[in-house]
Write a protein that holds these residues in place. Structure first.
Motif, PDB file in Angstrom:
ATOM      1  N   ALA A  49       4.875  -4.345  -6.399  1.00 29.95           N
ATOM      2  CA  ALA A  49       5.388  -4.992  -5.188  1.00 29.95           C
ATOM      3  C   ALA A  49       5.864  -3.955  -4.169  1.00 29.95           C
ATOM      4  CB  ALA A  49       6.519  -5.952  -5.538  1.00 29.95           C
ATOM      5  N   ASP A  50       6.500  -2.890  -4.644  1.00 25.63           N
ATOM      6  CA  ASP A  50       6.946  -1.827  -3.725  1.00 25.63           C
ATOM      7  C   ASP A  50       5.768  -1.137  -3.060  1.00 25.63           C
ATOM      8  OD1 ASP A  50       9.585  -2.385  -4.280  1.00 25.63           O
ATOM      9  OD2 ASP A  50       9.853  -0.685  -5.654  1.00 25.63           O
ATOM     10  N   LYS A  51       4.708  -0.873  -3.826  1.00 27.66           N
ATOM     11  CA  LYS A  51       3.515  -0.229  -3.266  1.00 27.66           C
ATOM     12  C   LYS A  51       2.865  -1.118  -2.226  1.00 27.66           C
ATOM     13  CE  LYS A  51      -0.993   1.693  -4.460  1.00 27.66           C
ATOM     14  NZ  LYS A  51      -1.658   0.950  -3.400  1.00 27.66           N
ATOM     15  N   LEU A  56       1.643  -2.172   3.399  1.00 31.09           N
ATOM     16  CA  LEU A  56       1.645  -3.101   4.521  1.00 31.09           C
ATOM     17  C   LEU A  56       2.452  -2.540   5.683  1.00 31.09           C
ATOM     18  CD1 LEU A  56       0.733  -5.940   5.443  1.00 31.09           C
ATOM     19  CD2 LEU A  56       2.966  -6.762   4.702  1.00 31.09           C
ATOM     20  N   ALA A  57       3.596  -1.920   5.398  1.00 30.24           N
ATOM     21  CA  ALA A  57       4.440  -1.371   6.451  1.00 30.24           C
ATOM     22  C   ALA A  57       3.766  -0.191   7.151  1.00 30.24           C
ATOM     23  CB  ALA A  57       5.780  -0.936   5.880  1.00 30.24           C
ATOM     24  N   LEU A  58       3.042   0.629   6.388  1.00 30.51           N
ATOM     25  CA  LEU A  58       2.373   1.795   6.972  1.00 30.51           C
ATOM     26  C   LEU A  58       1.030   1.444   7.582  1.00 30.51           C
ATOM     27  CD1 LEU A  58       3.150   4.491   4.256  1.00 30.51           C
ATOM     28  CD2 LEU A  58       4.258   4.171   6.468  1.00 30.51           C
ATOM     29  N   GLY A  59       0.547   0.260   7.313  1.00 30.13           N
ATOM     30  CA  GLY A  59      -0.743  -0.148   7.861  1.00 30.13           C
ATOM     31  C   GLY A  59      -1.890   0.610   7.238  1.00 30.13           C
ATOM     32  N   ALA A  63      -4.705  -1.461   2.350  1.00 34.97           N
ATOM     33  CA  ALA A  63      -3.580  -2.377   2.128  1.00 34.97           C
ATOM     34  C   ALA A  63      -4.098  -3.722   1.620  1.00 34.97           C
ATOM     35  CB  ALA A  63      -2.795  -2.581   3.417  1.00 34.97           C
ATOM     36  N   VAL A  64      -3.322  -4.338   0.767  1.00 30.82           N
ATOM     37  CA  VAL A  64      -3.699  -5.640   0.230  1.00 30.82           C
ATOM     38  C   VAL A  64      -3.459  -6.716   1.276  1.00 30.82           C
ATOM     39  CG1 VAL A  64      -3.235  -4.985  -2.151  1.00 30.82           C
ATOM     40  CG2 VAL A  64      -1.425  -5.979  -0.785  1.00 30.82           C
ATOM     41  N   ASP A  65      -4.087  -7.854   1.067  1.00 31.76           N
ATOM     42  CA  ASP A  65      -3.873  -8.981   1.962  1.00 31.76           C
ATOM     43  C   ASP A  65      -2.447  -9.487   1.827  1.00 31.76           C
ATOM     44  OD1 ASP A  65      -6.543  -8.884   2.709  1.00 31.76           O
ATOM     45  OD2 ASP A  65      -7.140 -10.191   1.045  1.00 31.76           O
TER      46      ASP A  65
END
Length: 102
Positions: A49-51, A56-59, A63-65
């Motif tokens: 979850a952290d990864k 997602l934050a770094l774009g 990145a997962v959906d």
């Protein structure tokens, strides 16, 4: 007056199958092993979850959906609840044992 225990009552056909399935589902896993497995699962789920959140934050390109991230987040929430319940039951049992009079 004598009360007959439920284990001595004759079983109907459907109950025999249910009893067999329940016997297969019962496990003799020690509580310490369950707690260790729960903590290991929590750590693994938290890392995933952290990864996902970081990607997602770094774009990141890989990145997962968003829906996959939410599924991982829900799995983390479930793992946290399970671990908290096991821990609180262990503490409760410890307190109860410590309050026993010898």
């Amino acid at each position: 007056m004598f009360i007959i225990p439920l284990s001595q009552l004759p079983l109907i056909d459907g109950a025999k199958e249910t009893q067999r399935v329940n016997a297969l589902n019962e496990s003799n896993i020690p509580f310490a092993q369950m707690l260790e497995d729960s903590i290991a699962n929590l750590q693994e789920t938290q890392a995933i979850a952290d990864k996902d959140a970081l990607d997602l934050a770094l774009g990141a390109d890989d990145a997962v959906d968003l829906h996959t991230m939410m599924i991982h987040s829900a799995a983390l929430e479930s793992a946290v609840k399970t671990t908290v319940q096991l821990t609180s039951r262990a503490v409760s049992a410890y307190k109860e044992i410590m309050q026993m009079q010898i």
